[in-house]
Design an enzyme around this catalytic site. Structure first.
Site, PDB file in Angstrom:
ATOM      1  CG  ASP A  63      -1.999  -1.151   1.082  1.00 29.16           C
ATOM      2  OD1 ASP A  63      -2.179  -1.448   0.080  1.00 29.16           O
ATOM      3  OD2 ASP A  63      -2.498  -1.470   2.224  1.00 29.16           O
ATOM      4  CE1 TYR A 124       4.297  -5.983   3.738  1.00 28.84           C
ATOM      5  CE2 TYR A 124       3.826  -8.444   3.570  1.00 28.84           C
ATOM      6  CZ  TYR A 124       3.872  -7.345   2.873  1.00 28.84           C
ATOM      7  OH  TYR A 124       3.368  -7.030   1.717  1.00 28.84           O
TER       8      TYR A 124
END
EC number: 5.4.99.12
Length: 291
Positions: A63, A124
C-alpha cells in the site's frame, strides 16, 4: 491458468527494494499518481529502448507508504531484448531509476516461476518505539511512535491466539470476490535492547488488504493495557470488523522477504495458490466457504 511463458519471451525475476513514503503504493493507478510499478516499468522501457511497456507481476502489492527490502517481481521480455541487455541491465536501471527504488538482481526465472502465485510466504516487519521522547529523527520514516509504554510479553501472549489458518475478515478490508482466509505462520514481537525499538515479525502464506497493520493495531492496544491478551482472538472469532481495531500508519511496515519452494515445485505451488480456500466447519474464525 498456465504459467508457461509465451514463445519467444524470457521470464526475468527481479529482486528489488524501495522507500515507500513518496509512492501511492506498488500498483499503477490513475495518471499523476506515482507508483513503484510505474517507475520500474518506465525505466525498463527506457533502458531497453522498447516501444512498448512490459508489465510487472509482483509478490506483494504494498500500500501507499509501505516500504520493501525484499520485494520480488517478474517480467516477460522478448528473448532478443533480454539477450542484448542482460549484462548491463542493473547498472542501466540504477542510472535511470529514482533514488527511492532499486533493483538488486535480474536473472532468468526457472520454469513455472510466478512472483505472486509461486510464493509460499511473505515476511513483513513492523517497527514501533514507545520511547517517551519520540522517534529518532533519522528513523522517522520507518518507525511508528506509540505514546504509551508497551508490554512485549502481553503482546506475544495475544499474538499466539492469532497464529494458524483462520478467516481474517475481522482484520481485513473486504474485496469483492476475494477470500480472507489466510495461514498466519508467525507473529512475534521483540524489543531491541540497544535502541528500545519493538519489531513485529509477521509471516503468512499471503495477506489480505490492511491485515498486517490491523493486527499490529490490535496488539498495540494489548501492549499498552487498553485490552486484555485474549481480546484479539475474540475479535478474530467474531469475524467482523471491530471499530476498536485501528489500522496503524503505513510507514512502520516493511516487506522484508518472500519465500519460494524448490524450483521443481514452483508450477504446482502456483496452481495451488490460485484455488480458493475455505475453512472446515468448526474451525475458529470461519465456518464454511468464503467467496
Amino acid at each position: 491458468m498456465s504459467d508457461e511463458v509465451e514463445p519467444g519471451f524470457v521470464r526475468v525475476r527481479l529482486d528489488l527494494s524501495y522507500d515507500g513514503r513518496d509512492f501511492s503504493g506498488w500498483a499503477k493507478q490513475a495518471r499523476g499518481r506515482r507508483t513503484v510499478q510505474g517507475e520500474i516499468e518506465d525505466a525498463l522501457r527506457t533502458v531497453t529502448r522498447s516501444s512498448q511497456t512490459y508489465e510487472l507481476t509482483v509478490a506483494g502489492r504494498t500500500d501507499a507508504g509501505v516500504h520493501a527490502r525484499g520485494q520480488v517481481a517478474h517480467v516477460d521480455l522478448p528473448g532478443e531484448v533480454w539477450a542484448e541487455h542482460r549484462e548491463k541491465l542493473l547498472r542501466r536501471l540504477a542510472g535511470r531509476l529514482p533514488h527511492d527504488v532499486r533493483v538488486w538482481r535480474a536473472a532468468e526465472a526457472p520454469a513455472g516461476f510466478n512472483a505472486r502465485f509461486s510464493a509460499i510466504w511473505r515476511r513483513y516487519a513492523y517497527r514501533v518505539t514507545d520511547n517517551p521522547g519520540g522517534v529518532d529523527p533519522l528513523l522517522r520514516g520507518h518507525v511508528l511512535w506509540h505514546d504509551w509504554p508497551l508490554d512485549v510479553d502481553a503482546m506475544n501472549e495475544a499474538a499466539r491466539g492469532l497464529v494458524g489458518e483462520h478467516d481474517f475478515a475481522a482484520y481485513c478490508r473486504k474485496r469483492d470476490g476475494a477470500t480472507t482466509i489466510r495461514t498466519l505462520q508467525q507473529l512475534r514481537w521483540e524489543r531491541d535492547p540497544a535502541s528500545g525499538i519493538l519489531t513485529a515479525t509477521v509471516r503468512a502464506d499471503a495477506f489480505c488488504h490492511n491485515m498486517v497493520r490491523s493486527l499490529v493495531g490490535a496488539l498495540l492496544f494489548v501492549g499498552d493495557g487498553h485490552r486484555s491478551p485474549d481480546w484479539p482472538a475474540k475479535v478474530l472469532a467474531a469475524g467482523v470488523r471491530d471499530s476498536a481495531v485501528h489500522v496503524v500508519r503505513p510507514h512502520g511496515l516493511t516487506l522484508e522477504e518472500v519465500g519460494y519452494p524448490a524450483d521443481a515445485l514452483l508450477a504446482a505451488r502456483s496452481l495451488e495458490a490460485r484455488n480458493r480456500r475455505s475453512l472446515p466447519a468448526g474451525v475458529p474464525g470461519g465456518g464454511g466457504g468464503c467467496c
